[in-house]
Design a protein around this motif. Structure first.
Motif, PDB file in Angstrom:
ATOM      1  N   THR A  67     -77.726  44.008  -9.884  1.00 63.35           N
ATOM      2  CA  THR A  67     -77.391  44.081 -11.291  1.00 63.35           C
ATOM      3  C   THR A  67     -76.850  45.483 -11.553  1.00 63.35           C
ATOM      4  O   THR A  67     -76.963  46.373 -10.684  1.00 63.35           O
ATOM      5  CB  THR A  67     -78.609  43.807 -12.184  1.00 63.35           C
ATOM      6  OG1 THR A  67     -79.647  44.752 -11.860  1.00 63.35           O
ATOM      7  CG2 THR A  67     -79.130  42.396 -11.955  1.00 63.35           C
ATOM      8  N   TYR A  68     -76.286  45.704 -12.733  1.00 59.95           N
ATOM      9  CA  TYR A  68     -75.549  46.954 -12.948  1.00 59.95           C
ATOM     10  C   TYR A  68     -75.837  47.576 -14.313  1.00 59.95           C
ATOM     11  O   TYR A  68     -76.148  46.886 -15.277  1.00 59.95           O
ATOM     12  CB  TYR A  68     -74.039  46.703 -12.836  1.00 59.95           C
ATOM     13  CG  TYR A  68     -73.628  46.116 -11.508  1.00 59.95           C
ATOM     14  CD1 TYR A  68     -73.493  46.913 -10.376  1.00 59.95           C
ATOM     15  CD2 TYR A  68     -73.404  44.745 -11.383  1.00 59.95           C
ATOM     16  CE1 TYR A  68     -73.135  46.360  -9.156  1.00 59.95           C
ATOM     17  CE2 TYR A  68     -73.044  44.195 -10.161  1.00 59.95           C
ATOM     18  CZ  TYR A  68     -72.915  45.005  -9.054  1.00 59.95           C
ATOM     19  OH  TYR A  68     -72.558  44.457  -7.853  1.00 59.95           O
ATOM     20  N   GLN A  69     -75.700  48.892 -14.313  1.00 62.07           N
ATOM     21  CA  GLN A  69     -75.754  49.656 -15.554  1.00 62.07           C
ATOM     22  C   GLN A  69     -74.598  50.651 -15.524  1.00 62.07           C
ATOM     23  O   GLN A  69     -74.454  51.413 -14.553  1.00 62.07           O
ATOM     24  CB  GLN A  69     -77.086  50.394 -15.684  1.00 62.07           C
ATOM     25  CG  GLN A  69     -77.228  51.190 -16.966  1.00 62.07           C
ATOM     26  CD  GLN A  69     -78.595  51.865 -17.073  1.00 62.07           C
ATOM     27  OE1 GLN A  69     -79.471  51.643 -16.243  1.00 62.07           O
ATOM     28  NE2 GLN A  69     -78.761  52.687 -18.087  1.00 62.07           N
ATOM     29  N   THR A  70     -73.771  50.646 -16.554  1.00 63.76           N
ATOM     30  CA  THR A  70     -72.613  51.527 -16.613  1.00 63.76           C
ATOM     31  C   THR A  70     -72.926  52.751 -17.460  1.00 63.76           C
ATOM     32  O   THR A  70     -73.383  52.621 -18.605  1.00 63.76           O
ATOM     33  CB  THR A  70     -71.388  50.798 -17.196  1.00 63.76           C
ATOM     34  OG1 THR A  70     -71.108  49.657 -16.386  1.00 63.76           O
ATOM     35  CG2 THR A  70     -70.168  51.707 -17.211  1.00 63.76           C
ATOM     36  N   GLY A  71     -72.682  53.930 -16.906  1.00 62.08           N
ATOM     37  CA  GLY A  71     -72.972  55.172 -17.604  1.00 62.08           C
ATOM     38  C   GLY A  71     -71.970  55.466 -18.711  1.00 62.08           C
ATOM     39  O   GLY A  71     -70.863  54.922 -18.737  1.00 62.08           O
ATOM     40  N   ASP A  72     -72.370  56.332 -19.599  1.00 56.95           N
ATOM     41  CA  ASP A  72     -71.514  56.752 -20.701  1.00 56.95           C
ATOM     42  C   ASP A  72     -70.183  57.289 -20.167  1.00 56.95           C
ATOM     43  O   ASP A  72     -70.153  58.092 -19.233  1.00 56.95           O
ATOM     44  CB  ASP A  72     -72.233  57.832 -21.514  1.00 56.95           C
ATOM     45  CG  ASP A  72     -71.408  58.359 -22.659  1.00 56.95           C
ATOM     46  OD1 ASP A  72     -70.801  59.433 -22.499  1.00 56.95           O
ATOM     47  OD2 ASP A  72     -71.346  57.677 -23.703  1.00 56.95           O
ATOM     48  N   GLU A  73     -69.084  56.847 -20.766  1.00 57.64           N
ATOM     49  CA  GLU A  73     -67.754  57.234 -20.288  1.00 57.64           C
ATOM     50  C   GLU A  73     -67.536  58.737 -20.393  1.00 57.64           C
ATOM     51  O   GLU A  73     -67.031  59.373 -19.459  1.00 57.64           O
ATOM     52  CB  GLU A  73     -66.683  56.486 -21.092  1.00 57.64           C
ATOM     53  CG  GLU A  73     -65.258  56.758 -20.623  1.00 57.64           C
ATOM     54  CD  GLU A  73     -64.972  56.211 -19.241  1.00 57.64           C
ATOM     55  OE1 GLU A  73     -64.250  56.878 -18.474  1.00 57.64           O
ATOM     56  OE2 GLU A  73     -65.474  55.108 -18.922  1.00 57.64           O
ATOM     57  N   GLU A  74     -67.914  59.324 -21.498  1.00 57.44           N
ATOM     58  CA  GLU A  74     -67.680  60.759 -21.693  1.00 57.44           C
ATOM     59  C   GLU A  74     -68.593  61.596 -20.816  1.00 57.44           C
ATOM     60  O   GLU A  74     -68.181  62.604 -20.248  1.00 57.44           O
ATOM     61  CB  GLU A  74     -67.896  61.127 -23.164  1.00 57.44           C
ATOM     62  CG  GLU A  74     -67.613  62.599 -23.479  1.00 57.44           C
ATOM     63  CD  GLU A  74     -67.717  62.916 -24.955  1.00 57.44           C
ATOM     64  OE1 GLU A  74     -67.844  64.108 -25.293  1.00 57.44           O
ATOM     65  OE2 GLU A  74     -67.688  61.965 -25.777  1.00 57.44           O
ATOM     66  N   LYS A  75     -69.830  61.170 -20.674  1.00 57.97           N
ATOM     67  CA  LYS A  75     -70.829  61.952 -19.944  1.00 57.97           C
ATOM     68  C   LYS A  75     -70.749  61.731 -18.435  1.00 57.97           C
ATOM     69  O   LYS A  75     -70.863  62.673 -17.644  1.00 57.97           O
ATOM     70  CB  LYS A  75     -72.215  61.570 -20.463  1.00 57.97           C
ATOM     71  CG  LYS A  75     -73.297  62.606 -20.216  1.00 57.97           C
ATOM     72  CD  LYS A  75     -74.564  62.176 -20.953  1.00 57.97           C
ATOM     73  CE  LYS A  75     -75.632  63.237 -20.875  1.00 57.97           C
ATOM     74  NZ  LYS A  75     -76.871  62.814 -21.600  1.00 57.97           N
ATOM     75  N   TYR A  76     -70.549  60.458 -18.029  1.00 53.72           N
ATOM     76  CA  TYR A  76     -70.609  60.113 -16.610  1.00 53.72           C
ATOM     77  C   TYR A  76     -69.355  59.421 -16.089  1.00 53.72           C
ATOM     78  O   TYR A  76     -69.343  58.922 -14.964  1.00 53.72           O
ATOM     79  CB  TYR A  76     -71.820  59.218 -16.346  1.00 53.72           C
ATOM     80  CG  TYR A  76     -73.142  59.857 -16.713  1.00 53.72           C
ATOM     81  CD1 TYR A  76     -73.593  60.987 -16.047  1.00 53.72           C
ATOM     82  CD2 TYR A  76     -73.926  59.335 -17.743  1.00 53.72           C
ATOM     83  CE1 TYR A  76     -74.802  61.594 -16.377  1.00 53.72           C
ATOM     84  CE2 TYR A  76     -75.133  59.926 -18.083  1.00 53.72           C
ATOM     85  CZ  TYR A  76     -75.564  61.054 -17.407  1.00 53.72           C
ATOM     86  OH  TYR A  76     -76.758  61.643 -17.735  1.00 53.72           O
ATOM     87  N   GLY A  77     -68.295  59.395 -16.898  1.00 49.70           N
ATOM     88  CA  GLY A  77     -67.044  58.809 -16.438  1.00 49.70           C
ATOM     89  C   GLY A  77     -67.119  57.325 -16.155  1.00 49.70           C
ATOM     90  O   GLY A  77     -66.353  56.799 -15.346  1.00 49.70           O
ATOM     91  N   GLY A  78     -68.076  56.623 -16.811  1.00 49.77           N
ATOM     92  CA  GLY A  78     -68.215  55.193 -16.584  1.00 49.77           C
ATOM     93  C   GLY A  78     -68.794  54.830 -15.230  1.00 49.77           C
ATOM     94  O   GLY A  78     -68.617  53.695 -14.754  1.00 49.77           O
ATOM     95  N   TYR A  79     -69.496  55.760 -14.595  1.00 52.26           N
ATOM     96  CA  TYR A  79     -70.097  55.521 -13.277  1.00 52.26           C
ATOM     97  C   TYR A  79     -71.071  54.352 -13.361  1.00 52.26           C
ATOM     98  O   TYR A  79     -71.889  54.259 -14.273  1.00 52.26           O
ATOM     99  CB  TYR A  79     -70.823  56.784 -12.819  1.00 52.26           C
ATOM    100  CG  TYR A  79     -71.303  56.785 -11.386  1.00 52.26           C
ATOM    101  CD1 TYR A  79     -70.461  57.205 -10.365  1.00 52.26           C
ATOM    102  CD2 TYR A  79     -72.606  56.404 -11.060  1.00 52.26           C
ATOM    103  CE1 TYR A  79     -70.896  57.231  -9.047  1.00 52.26           C
ATOM    104  CE2 TYR A  79     -73.050  56.432  -9.753  1.00 52.26           C
ATOM    105  CZ  TYR A  79     -72.191  56.850  -8.748  1.00 52.26           C
ATOM    106  OH  TYR A  79     -72.624  56.884  -7.446  1.00 52.26           O
ATOM    107  N   ILE A  80     -70.979  53.447 -12.403  1.00 49.30           N
ATOM    108  CA  ILE A  80     -71.782  52.221 -12.401  1.00 49.30           C
ATOM    109  C   ILE A  80     -72.918  52.364 -11.386  1.00 49.30           C
ATOM    110  O   ILE A  80     -72.680  52.666 -10.220  1.00 49.30           O
ATOM    111  CB  ILE A  80     -70.910  51.006 -12.040  1.00 49.30           C
ATOM    112  CG1 ILE A  80     -69.762  50.858 -13.046  1.00 49.30           C
ATOM    113  CG2 ILE A  80     -71.743  49.736 -11.973  1.00 49.30           C
ATOM    114  CD1 ILE A  80     -68.623  49.987 -12.528  1.00 49.30           C
ATOM    115  N   THR A  81     -74.136  52.162 -11.836  1.00 48.04           N
ATOM    116  CA  THR A  81     -75.291  52.177 -10.938  1.00 48.04           C
ATOM    117  C   THR A  81     -75.710  50.748 -10.634  1.00 48.04           C
ATOM    118  O   THR A  81     -75.849  49.923 -11.547  1.00 48.04           O
ATOM    119  CB  THR A  81     -76.471  52.937 -11.562  1.00 48.04           C
ATOM    120  OG1 THR A  81     -76.077  54.278 -11.855  1.00 48.04           O
ATOM    121  CG2 THR A  81     -77.662  52.976 -10.603  1.00 48.04           C
TER     122      THR A  81
END
Length: 267
Positions: free
Chosen positions: A35-49
């Motif tokens: 499953t996935y969680q997408t980080g904040d675009e401004e803070k983490y560049g949309g990095y997907i965990t």
């Protein structure tokens, strides 16, 4: 299952740089149950965990427009207590710096370097994020292995730069292999690949994922658009195979025998 041992110099994280993050999410989510969680675009560049059974196992990054044409690939990160010092040591010992240490807000600092044999390797200095939380379980990282065309140089580099305490597992013309740590406590391996890597294929780090059934996983992966590159093969450490995902990123799988994260699968 106890938390992975992310001691200094050991593999602690993996991520995928991909030309199609949505396709990668679908592929690995179906194959490994992520499953996935997408980080904040401004803070983490949309990095997907990516998560497996509620524990973090990997990251996925969408290529930026200026990275178009770069090969899709999995990367391994080694833990460092001081990323800046590690990068400096890498330069002093013949490595290259691809990305200087960069702070990831509240998580840690990352860098990307190339070892003297041409393999890229990530550096992670943890803060809030210490590394993947699941290992050697189906759908999680199981082993990390450098295939190098200059074995002696590689071993010395990781000893000098990352402080590896190494053990020679085999030293014959047919099979040269050194591990970080020894026996059941080994955390990664370096293989002499000079005899089988084609001239156009550079030295590289390989990521293994644990699976319950290698053949069933291969069949499912192929149905999802993967390509079988090698195997499956039976070894003392499990049944192995090498595949590429639908956009060409190479990864390995190993049947979970309870030894996947503790000993060299290619042996």
């Amino acid at each position: 299952m106890p938390a992975p041992d992310h001691s200094n110099g050991a593999p602690c994280w993996i991520d995928l740089m991909t030309s199609d993050a949505e396709q990668a999410k679908l592929f690995y989510g179906t194959l490994f149950g992520w499953t996935y969680q997408t980080g904040d675009e401004e803070k983490y560049g949309g990095y997907i965990t990516a998560w497996k059974d509620g524990k973090s196992v990997a990251g996925i990054m969408q290529q930026r427009p200026d990275q178009a044409g770069w090969p899709d690939m999995w990367s391994t990160y080694l833990r460092s207590e001081d990323a800046e010092a590690t990068v400096q040591a890498a330069e002093e010992h013949g490595g290259q710096v691809y990305m200087q240490p960069m702070e990831v807000p509240e998580q840690g600092s990352m860098a990307m370097i190339g070892d003297p044999t041409g393999a890229s390797i990530g550096v992670w200095q943890p803060a809030g994020m210490t590394g993947y939380e699941l290992a050697a379980e189906p759908g999680a990282p199981a082993w990390h292995e450098l295939h190098t065309k200059d074995y002696a140089t590689a071993v010395t580099f990781y000893q000098d730069v990352f402080g590896w305490d190494t053990d020679v597992m085999s030293d014959t013309p047919e099979f040269r292999y050194t591990t970080l740590g020894a026996g059941p406590t080994a955390k990664a391996g370096i293989m002499d690949a000079s005899a089988f890597l084609p001239a156009e294929v550079p030295s590289s780090w390989q990521v293994y994922f644990a699976v319950e059934d290698t053949d069933a996983t291969i069949a499912q992966a192929v149905s999802l658009g993967a390509t079988v590159i090698d195997g499956p093969d039976d070894t003392p450490f499990g049944r192995l195979a090498t595949l590429s995902d639908p956009t060409g990123a190479v990864f390995k799988i190993v049947a979970d025998t309870g030894q996947g994260a503790q000993a060299a699968p290619e042996a």
